[in-house]
Design an enzyme around this catalytic site. Structure first.
Site, short mmCIF file in Angstrom:
data_model
loop_
_atom_site.label_atom_id
_atom_site.label_comp_id
_atom_site.label_asym_id
_atom_site.label_seq_id
_atom_site.Cartn_x
_atom_site.Cartn_y
_atom_site.Cartn_z
CE LYS A 256 -24.82 4.90 -21.08
NZ LYS A 256 -23.74 5.31 -22.01
CB SER A 328 -23.51 8.98 -21.20
OG SER A 328 -23.06 7.93 -22.02
CB SER A 343 -20.20 7.05 -22.95
OG SER A 343 -20.70 8.33 -23.23
#
Length: 617
Positions: A256, A328, A343
């Protein structure tokens, strides 16, 4: 009845006009310096004449007469006098107290508060910001207020040991790359160990797939191609020398894009930081690199780790590409990611992959963008619970850069006797999971979490938003929130966070402590099964710091399918929750369920949606 009129005053002798003007002057300036309520209200509303009432006009005019007679002081208008008078600030302060639920101070106390804020608070605020808030993202200067998620009363003294992984037997290389791409980490690791495939070949396969599907899915921010081939070569060279580092040796993965990798952009998904290169190496990246894993891409995060909108677009769900992936961690549906409030849970559930949100503090977050130091967690998205266990074993650990990280003495999920466990199931649990675990010898009982705290969601919002604002204080002060990709997200929440008093932030943490104690007392089972996307439960789980494994449990038809049918589907998932420090229990149960089901092995129909299904792009 009206009260009687007061008697008309006796006129002053004409021989004393000067004294008359002096008296009028003093009285009128006193009236200006201590204005009538109507005049104050008008001044507060921006009325340039000091109010619509006649008294204000008379005072101004009389003051002007006094000045013309005496001509000893410069003229001060009512508007200027009201601006300079401290009581007008007090009235504004009193009015603002309603936003802090503190409307109980009298004017004298408010004036004292105003003076104290100017003389002490504001200078201290500015000095502290100079020390720790000139950089955004919370990468440095962590808070000394640490959250401990463990329910153990003493320190954990057990030795932390690596898990004993199962070895895949009779694994043979498939004839096509598509089948290779859907193999588990354990299976791919065995192909590499037995030299049926090289890390270079595997890296080629996954980079080609990313580039093939990314124009539709919008899941990649930066390809780390040069680094990937360098690391793949190192993995192949080590194996040629007889050195095998374990099941992640030579395995491609993504991170990420809130996780720092040297020489590559770490954009945080934000146009403000889209060219940012951090000269640091995140702890979790160091751990994966030391295990021989190969980084192929920095994957999409929603802007500043909020939802799925980022500076380059919006990430889509591979099972239904007219949907967005939510959360996210939008891009990392096969990688290492992070959760503060959903998330990991939401995108894993939407995209139908297995994922683990570990116990808070299990994985050090050094050089990872921070939202909230007492909520942020790093965890894996994988094909299976077995793969999640392998990745967790690699990335867990403590680091000096993250004071909240600790050595969590997890048991080995591959050696848990699940027949000795009592597992609860909530009203919203997927019953197939309950039935399968029961058939495996697990004792299943109806269960409910009991707690009296009604403000779970607001506790999380107060905690998360205040912490986030501390980490992006400078960003907001410089007006970058105006450039944010989704104005109804962080900009609104962080502006509101400016009005959260420190005392109420602390009260929220005290309420959080009460919630944790009640959940601990209520947790009378070894684990429980329940919906993983229920917002109240997402908030509760993150506030408590408890682990959960997201498990795919099936597929169902999409709503309003196109005429003629479609192969697009909606994924069905559930969560297996365990107490803090018992991630191995949740993983063991998830592995038991997946050992006799194949929901986690299904493949999204990106290439073959149906002849009448036209995707709107």
């Amino acid at each position: 009845m009206l009260p009687p009129r007061p008697p008309r005053p006796t006129p002053l002798p004409s021989s004393r006009p000067f004294h008359f003007l002096v008296v009028v002057s003093v009285l009128c300036f006193a009236a200006i310096l201590t204005p009538a309520p109507a005049a104050v209200a008008a001044a507060a509303s921006g009325d340039a004449d000091g109010g619509g009432g006649e008294g204000g006009v008379i005072r101004i005019r009389t003051a002007a007469v006094a000045r013309s007679a005496m001509d000893t002081k410069p003229f001060i208008s009512a508007k200027d006098a009201l601006k300079k008078e401290p009581i007008s600030d007090v009235i504004a302060l009193k009015d603002s107290m309603k936003y802090f639920d503190a409307e109980f101070f009298n004017d004298s106390k408010l004036r004292e508060m105003e003076d104290g804020a100017k003389e002490f608070n504001v200078p201290a605020f500015r000095e502290n910001r100079k020390l720790v808030a000139t950089e955004n993202g919370g990468l440095h200067n962590p808070s000394v207020l640490l959250f401990k998620s463990s329910w153990s009363s003493g320190s954990m003294t057990s030795e932390t040991r690596s898990f004993e992984y199962p070895r895949a037997s009779s694994v043979h290389r498939p004839t096509n790359d598509e089948d290779i791409a859907f193999m588990s980490v354990i299976e791919l690791g065995e192909l590499i160990r037995t030299k049926q495939i090289t890390s270079r070949e595997l890296t080629d396969i996954f980079l080609r797939r990313l580039k093939r599907y990314n124009p539709v899915l919008e899941a990649v921010i930066t390809y780390t191609e040069d680094l990937a081939y360098k690391q793949a070569k190192e993995a192949d060279d080590l194996l040629a020398q007889g050195k095998y580092l374990g099941p992640l040796h030579g395995i491609p993965y993504g991170l990420k894009d809130i996780i720092a990798v040297p020489h590559y952009k770490t954009t945080w998904g934000s146009r403000t930081f889209k060219n940012q290169v951090l000269d640091s190496e995140a702890y979790v990246y160091r751990r994966l690199k030391s295990a021989g894993a190969v980084l192929v891409a920095k994957l999409v995060t929603g802007s500043l780790a909020y939802d799925d909108i980022w500076f380059g677009g919006r990430t889509r769900n591979p099972w239904n590409i007219e949907e967005f992936s939510t959360g996210s961690s939008a891009g990392p549906a096969a990688s290492t990611s992070a959760e503060t409030a959903g998330s990991i849970a939401y995108p894993a559930a939407r995209c139908g992959v297995t994922a683990l949100r570990p116990t808070f503090g299990t994985v050090a977050r050094t050089d990872v963008m921070s939202i909230s130091e007492s909520l942020d967690k790093l965890g894996p998205f994988c094909r299976s619970a077995v793969d999640c266990a392998v990745v967790l074993d690699t990335i867990r650990g403590t680091d000096a850069g993250d004071p909240s990280s600790r050595e969590v003495a997890l048991g080995d999920p591959f050696h848990v006797d699940i027949t000795k466990l009592t597992v609860g199931y909530l009203d919203d649990a997927e019953m197939e999971v309950v039935d399968v675990l029961s058939s495996k010898g697990v004792k299943l009982v109806p269960f409910k979490l009991n707690y009296t705290v009604e403000s779970v969601q607001s506790i999380l919002n107060i905690t998360m938003d205040t912490d986030m604002l501390a980490h992006f204080d400078n960003w907001q002060r410089e007006g970058h929130d105006d450039d944010y990709e989704a104005q109804d997200q962080w900009p609104v929440e962080l502006r509101r966070a400016r009005l959260i008093p420190a005392v109420d932030y602390i009260q929220a943490q005290r309420a959080r402590g009460k919630l944790i104690r009640e959940i601990k007392d209520s947790f009378t089972v070894d684990a429980f099964v329940g919906n993983v996307t229920d917002w109240e439960r997402v908030c509760l789980g993150n506030l408590v710091g408890m682990p959960v494994v997201v498990v795919p449990t099936g597929l169902k038809s999409i709503e309003n399918p196109p005429k003629g049918g479609t192969k697009r589907r909606t994924t069905v998932t559930t969560g297996i929750y365990a107490p803090p420090d018992h991630d191995h229990i949740a993983l063991a149960l998830a592995m038991a369920y997946q050992s006799v089901t194949d929901h986690n092995k299904q493949r999204p129909p990106i290439d073959d949606l149906g002849p009448n299904d036209v995707i709107q792009r």
